[in-house]
Structures are given as C-alpha cells and as structure tokens.
Design an enzyme around this catalytic site. Sequence first.
Site, mmCIF file in Angstrom:
data_model
loop_
_atom_site.group_PDB
_atom_site.id
_atom_site.type_symbol
_atom_site.label_atom_id
_atom_site.label_comp_id
_atom_site.label_asym_id
_atom_site.label_seq_id
_atom_site.Cartn_x
_atom_site.Cartn_y
_atom_site.Cartn_z
ATOM 1 C CG HIS A 69 92.123 -23.012 -14.440
ATOM 2 N ND1 HIS A 69 92.552 -22.408 -13.296
ATOM 3 C CD2 HIS A 69 91.106 -23.833 -14.069
ATOM 4 C CE1 HIS A 69 91.819 -22.841 -12.272
ATOM 5 N NE2 HIS A 69 90.941 -23.715 -12.714
ATOM 6 C CG ASP A 93 90.498 -24.872 -8.849
ATOM 7 O OD1 ASP A 93 90.658 -24.948 -10.080
ATOM 8 O OD2 ASP A 93 89.601 -24.197 -8.324
ATOM 9 C CD GLU A 117 88.065 -21.841 -14.364
ATOM 10 O OE1 GLU A 117 86.962 -22.400 -14.405
ATOM 11 O OE2 GLU A 117 88.641 -21.586 -13.286
ATOM 12 C CD GLU A 118 89.472 -20.856 -10.063
ATOM 13 O OE1 GLU A 118 88.246 -20.701 -9.996
ATOM 14 O OE2 GLU A 118 90.026 -21.934 -9.817
ATOM 15 C CG ASP A 151 89.243 -26.781 -13.374
ATOM 16 O OD1 ASP A 151 89.929 -26.863 -12.333
ATOM 17 O OD2 ASP A 151 88.605 -25.764 -13.683
ATOM 18 C CG HIS A 195 87.400 -21.777 -5.235
ATOM 19 N ND1 HIS A 195 86.268 -21.269 -5.820
ATOM 20 C CD2 HIS A 195 88.115 -22.338 -6.244
ATOM 21 C CE1 HIS A 195 86.282 -21.509 -7.127
ATOM 22 N NE2 HIS A 195 87.398 -22.173 -7.402
HETATM 23 ZN ZN LIG Z 1 89.530 -24.755 -11.551
#
Ligand SMILES: [Zn+2]
Length: 487
Positions: free
Chosen positions: A289, A301, A335-336, A370, A442
């Site tokens: 992503h 990420d 995606e997140e 991912d 994150h």
């Molecule tokens: Zn991810």
Amino acid sequence: MHHSRILCGPRARLLTLLCIPGVLCGAPAALAAPASPETVAVQLRDAAIAGHDIAYTWVSELTTRFGPRPAGSANEQAAAEWAAARLKALGFENVHIETFPITAWVRGSESAQLVAPISQPLVAAALGESPPTPPGGIEGDVVLFGTFNELKAAAPGSLSGKIAMVTQHMVRAQDGAGYSAAVAARTDGPQAAAERGAIAFLLRSVGTDSHRIAHTGTTRYVDGRVPLPSFALSAPDGDQFERLAALGQTIRVRLVSGASYRADAHSQNVIADVRGGERPQEIVLLGAHLDSWDQGTGAIDDGTGTAIITAAAKLIRDLPHRPRRTVRVVLFGSEEVAQPAPPGGAFGGHAYVTTHQAELANHVLTGESDLGTDDIYAVGLPKAAFSGAFADTVMRVLTPIGVLRAEHPPEDAGSDVGPSVEAGVPAFLLNQDAMRYFDIHHTPDDTLDKVDRTQLDQNVAAWAALVWLAADSAVDFHSHEAAAPHP
Ligand SMILES: [Zn+2]
C-alpha cells in the site's frame, strides 16, 4: 538469520540476463538454449542480492518527495501520480490509476495531560477515524483495564463519565503474532467503552518499543462513526499510569483532539503489469500500500512493500523472455483506515475487487508485502501447491538466502489482497522477521533511516524468484475440494 553475499554471482552474470536500458544486450552463447525456470529464478535471486538500486531508490524518493501519505490526502494522490509515471518509465504495461471515493480523516492539533494526582504532559496520538473532543478537551478520571477482555467484562453504565483505558502490553514475536493479539483493543475498544458509558477511550500503544512515541492506528466505525474520542498513549506513560494505580492514586487526564473528516475525498489504486507471453489473461497479483499514517513518512509501512514488489516485478520485466503469465503490481490506496466490514469498506482492496470482478477468476495467485523490510525467513504456499515439485523448486531457490518452508499454508495474506483472497484467489506468504517492526509501526519514527538495504535486497530476491517461478509455470494454485474432480 543473515544470508551471505558469498552466494552472489558476479555482476557480469547479470548482464547476460537482463536487458538494461543503455547497456548493450548481447546474445551470449549461454542464452542460445533457454534456461530452465529454476536457473532463471536463481539468476533473479542473485541479481537482487548483489544489490539492486530500484527498491531503495523507490522508497527513498517516495518518502522524501511525498512524506506522510494519509488516505485521501494530496500527498497520497501526488505519490500515486508519481508512482504511475515511474512505473511507465520502468517499462511496465497497462499502467493506470483507479480512483475511488472515501471519507478522509484528518488529525488536528492534539494534546494529553495528566492533571491529577500530579501535573505531567503525556505523549499521545488520536486513533485514526476517532472524532474530535470539544475545543477545550475532555477531562475525566481514568479506569484502567489490564486487558481488553477485562474492559468487556465491565458492567453497562459502570464507566459513566469516566475515561476507559486498556493497558495491555504487546508481546514481541518474530511472526508478529503479538500484534493480532493486542490490536482488538484498538479497533473495538472505543465501542466497548462507549457501551459502558465512558466519555473517551485510551490505549497503551500497540507496539513493542519503550520510547515516548505513540502508535496510532485505525478504529472501527459503529453505525457510521467511531463512537468516542480515542487516543494511544506512549508505553512509558502507560507504565506510569499502572504504577500510579498500584499506589492507589486516582488518575485524571485532559485530552484534546481537533480531528476532522472530509466526506468528498478520494483515494486510488495504481496498477501496472508485466504482460505474460503465453497466458496473458492469467494474473499473479502482487500487493502493497501506498498510503501511510500521518505521523511519520511511511517508510517501512509500507513504502518498502511497494518498493519490494515493484523491484521484483522490474527484474522479471527485464528478462529476455516474458513469463507465461502476467505479473501485476497493485499499489493500493487507503489501507491504513481500512474498516473490517461495510459500510466502511471504502478501501483499496475492496475497490480493486469491485473493479476487477470479471477477471478475478483468472487471478492465479496473490501475495502482499506489508510487514516492513527485514529478512524473509519462511515461505508459505497455498494448499494446492504446499508440497510437490513446485514447492521443492521454490525451496531449492530460496533456502540459500535463509528462507524456510512455512509450517502451514497461509491463513491470512494481508489486508490489501484480503478481499481478493476472500473472493477465492489463492495466496502465498513470504514471512518477514517482525522482531523490530512494531517498535516503529504507526509512529513518527517510521522514516527512511530504519530501512536496512541488505535486508531490503533479500526481500526483493525472494519475491522476484518466487513470483517468476509462479508466473512462468502452469501450476493450478486453486484448491478444488468442493468442485468436481479436477484433471
Ligand atoms: Zn501497512
């Protein structure tokens, strides 16, 4: 485990294999007879291990040019335009962008403060999709729960006027299993707290670090909205709360979030193909992503995931012969903020399945990158090919770079290709070492300096070799248990 560069063939060998623009692509005697798929896979593997600039250059430019790429943002859209242009320049075919509407969530100015029994600034981040507080913030006493199950065991109304907090610690594990165990408190905690009367929800960050950084992440919509202002607290602040509670102190906090929503936003998937030579309608789908959380620059990420699958497909594209089947790269958007179920299903994986419904039956295999950029240590093939000649070939090619056979076929291939897998596309999994991934995941610390180039190359090597073997084969990866006996 670390592979050794001793395994690498000399760079000169690469030139017999790849037609690189600007480099004469001769026809050495070795190519007079076509190499076996396994020989080509070994050459792809060794070319990637020898150091392949595409992947690192990709993630470096992506994170430097566009920074954070939250779903629906101008940064995400500009990154998609750049990626499409770059994929065209790299020689991919059928390169295009598929747009879909979303409601974008925008972080506002935010703060968290311990106001009793002492005054102390806290490090917190609003959870994705969670609503704002009133401008002056929300203040309340905090009720701690050691696990999400303890919160769910609290009686209705028992948290009236309080702030609920789950202090559960995430376990560090090579396969990332600690994440799935801890993350339910983040996705479903706000609802559980709201049902018991709470005015806000707090969570010890779902992460494995001990730094004063907060790990954001999405939360679930309930009846079209996240029920409460919700925040992740840094791990050291969570520890402080637990010690204060052990001393019998009442913990009181003030939380402020100026988050907002944009209902007319859009996100997009970027598609690019290496067209198959014999069975172009059959597709091996590679996913990662392009969007990221807003606090860092989305390097691990999932900038590296997009880099790994793009670089692997580029190595295959540059072979003198096309694979039999088409290799498709999809850089998913949004995606997140993925919602586990409709009505919030407006994310890239669902949009892809909706748009490509007619050709899904011809998607022969899929996989997703991912989980950062550290070494791949195991490969899981779909049930129908878990053992047998194809699997044996894969293991002969991948074992020398430290990849073992997974114990089981994959149960879950990731959220981007998840809707395709639910629609019946067989999935493989290249398991990455997740020991350090959730230190950074994150957080504001998800930046390019965390990318280990040697391990990035090992990922590209495994992807290029496995995807080549699958795309150049006629193997049927589908299980046909429910159907009539398959020839
Ligand atoms: Zn991810």
